[in-house]
Design a protein around this motif. Structure first.
Motif, mmCIF file in Angstrom:
data_model
loop_
_atom_site.group_PDB
_atom_site.id
_atom_site.type_symbol
_atom_site.label_atom_id
_atom_site.label_comp_id
_atom_site.label_asym_id
_atom_site.label_seq_id
_atom_site.Cartn_x
_atom_site.Cartn_y
_atom_site.Cartn_z
ATOM 1 N N ARG A 3 -0.272 1.534 -15.588
ATOM 2 C CA ARG A 3 0.646 2.551 -15.073
ATOM 3 C C ARG A 3 1.941 1.934 -14.548
ATOM 4 O O ARG A 3 2.869 2.645 -14.219
ATOM 5 N N SER A 50 12.939 4.823 -10.576
ATOM 6 C CA SER A 50 11.965 3.935 -11.217
ATOM 7 C C SER A 50 11.396 2.932 -10.228
ATOM 8 O O SER A 50 10.198 2.628 -10.260
ATOM 9 N N ILE A 52 11.124 3.410 -6.969
ATOM 10 C CA ILE A 52 10.232 4.176 -6.093
ATOM 11 C C ILE A 52 8.901 4.444 -6.791
ATOM 12 O O ILE A 52 7.827 4.271 -6.201
ATOM 13 N N TYR A 53 8.966 4.838 -8.054
ATOM 14 C CA TYR A 53 7.744 5.099 -8.833
ATOM 15 C C TYR A 53 6.909 3.826 -8.967
ATOM 16 O O TYR A 53 5.688 3.837 -8.810
ATOM 17 N N ILE A 55 6.834 1.220 -6.953
ATOM 18 C CA ILE A 55 6.235 0.880 -5.658
ATOM 19 C C ILE A 55 5.054 1.795 -5.350
ATOM 20 O O ILE A 55 4.004 1.330 -4.884
ATOM 21 N N LYS A 56 5.207 3.083 -5.634
ATOM 22 C CA LYS A 56 4.102 4.019 -5.388
ATOM 23 C C LYS A 56 2.880 3.668 -6.234
ATOM 24 O O LYS A 56 1.751 3.685 -5.738
ATOM 25 N N GLU A 57 3.089 3.370 -7.493
ATOM 26 C CA GLU A 57 1.973 3.009 -8.369
ATOM 27 C C GLU A 57 1.351 1.690 -7.942
ATOM 28 O O GLU A 57 0.131 1.520 -8.003
ATOM 29 N N LEU A 59 1.244 0.494 -4.881
ATOM 30 C CA LEU A 59 0.459 0.734 -3.669
ATOM 31 C C LEU A 59 -0.812 1.526 -3.948
ATOM 32 O O LEU A 59 -1.822 1.337 -3.272
ATOM 33 N N LYS A 60 -0.785 2.419 -4.950
ATOM 34 C CA LYS A 60 -2.001 3.151 -5.327
ATOM 35 C C LYS A 60 -3.028 2.212 -5.933
ATOM 36 O O LYS A 60 -4.215 2.318 -5.673
ATOM 37 N N HIS A 61 -2.539 1.307 -6.780
ATOM 38 C CA HIS A 61 -3.439 0.415 -7.502
ATOM 39 C C HIS A 61 -3.986 -0.687 -6.597
ATOM 40 O O HIS A 61 -5.110 -1.135 -6.777
ATOM 41 N N PRO A 63 -4.233 -0.730 -2.883
ATOM 42 C CA PRO A 63 -4.036 -0.199 -1.519
ATOM 43 C C PRO A 63 -4.451 -1.168 -0.422
ATOM 44 O O PRO A 63 -3.917 -1.118 0.661
ATOM 45 N N LYS A 69 1.382 -5.688 0.556
ATOM 46 C CA LYS A 69 1.934 -5.312 1.853
ATOM 47 C C LYS A 69 2.937 -6.339 2.352
ATOM 48 O O LYS A 69 3.884 -6.001 3.055
#
Length: 147
Positions: A3, A50, A52-53, A55-57, A59-61, A63, A69
């Motif tokens: 992802r 992109s 932001i997306y 970084i979000k992915e 952090l999801k993958h 955590p 971190k």
């Protein structure tokens, strides 16, 4: 992990789009930079979204991973962003002022960010010696023409 491919590709596309937008021909009538405004806004918006997306992915993958971190603590974000900005500036000035001068400036900027101002003599020495040494190897020994 798969992802992260889409935001990575979008980041690269936004960078190329930004570079090609800056190289658009100037308008002959009215504001000479008018053809650049909208594509620049699009490329910057695509880049920000992109990242932001991505970084979000990330952090999801990951955590619970401490390594991820650490990217957002302390000096790390400043180092990452400033290195990206300095690298983009280097890409733009490379053709205009040549390999040797632009590489010295690039190395100086990166070394000052990493080492700080206290080690200015070391930073200057490394930047000049590396740049001149690599220029000598490419230009004289390998017979590669540099700008």
């Amino acid at each position: 992990m798969g992802r992260l491919i889409v935001p990575s590709v979008c980041i690269l596309i936004s960078i190329f789009y930004f570079i090609y937008t800056i190289n658009l021909p100037k308008a002959k009538l009215g504001d000479p930079n008018a053809p650049m405004y909208f594509p620049l806004i699009i490329s910057i918006f695509l880049f920000i979204m992109s990242v932001i997306y991505f970084i979000k992915e990330l952090l999801k993958h990951y955590p619970k991973k401490e390594e991820v971190k650490l990217l957002f603590k302390g000096r790390a974000p400043v180092l990452i962003i400033s290195t990206l900005i300095i690298s983009l500036i280097y890409a733009f000035i490379f053709e205009r002022i040549g390999y040797l001068a632009s590489t010295i400036l690039y190395m100086l900027a990166i070394l000052f960010i990493v080492n700080g101002r206290n080690k200015w003599l070391v930073n200057l020495s490394v930047a000049v010696l590396f740049s001149v040494g690599s220029w000598y190897v490419f230009y004289h020994l390998l017979d590669v023409s540099l700008p």
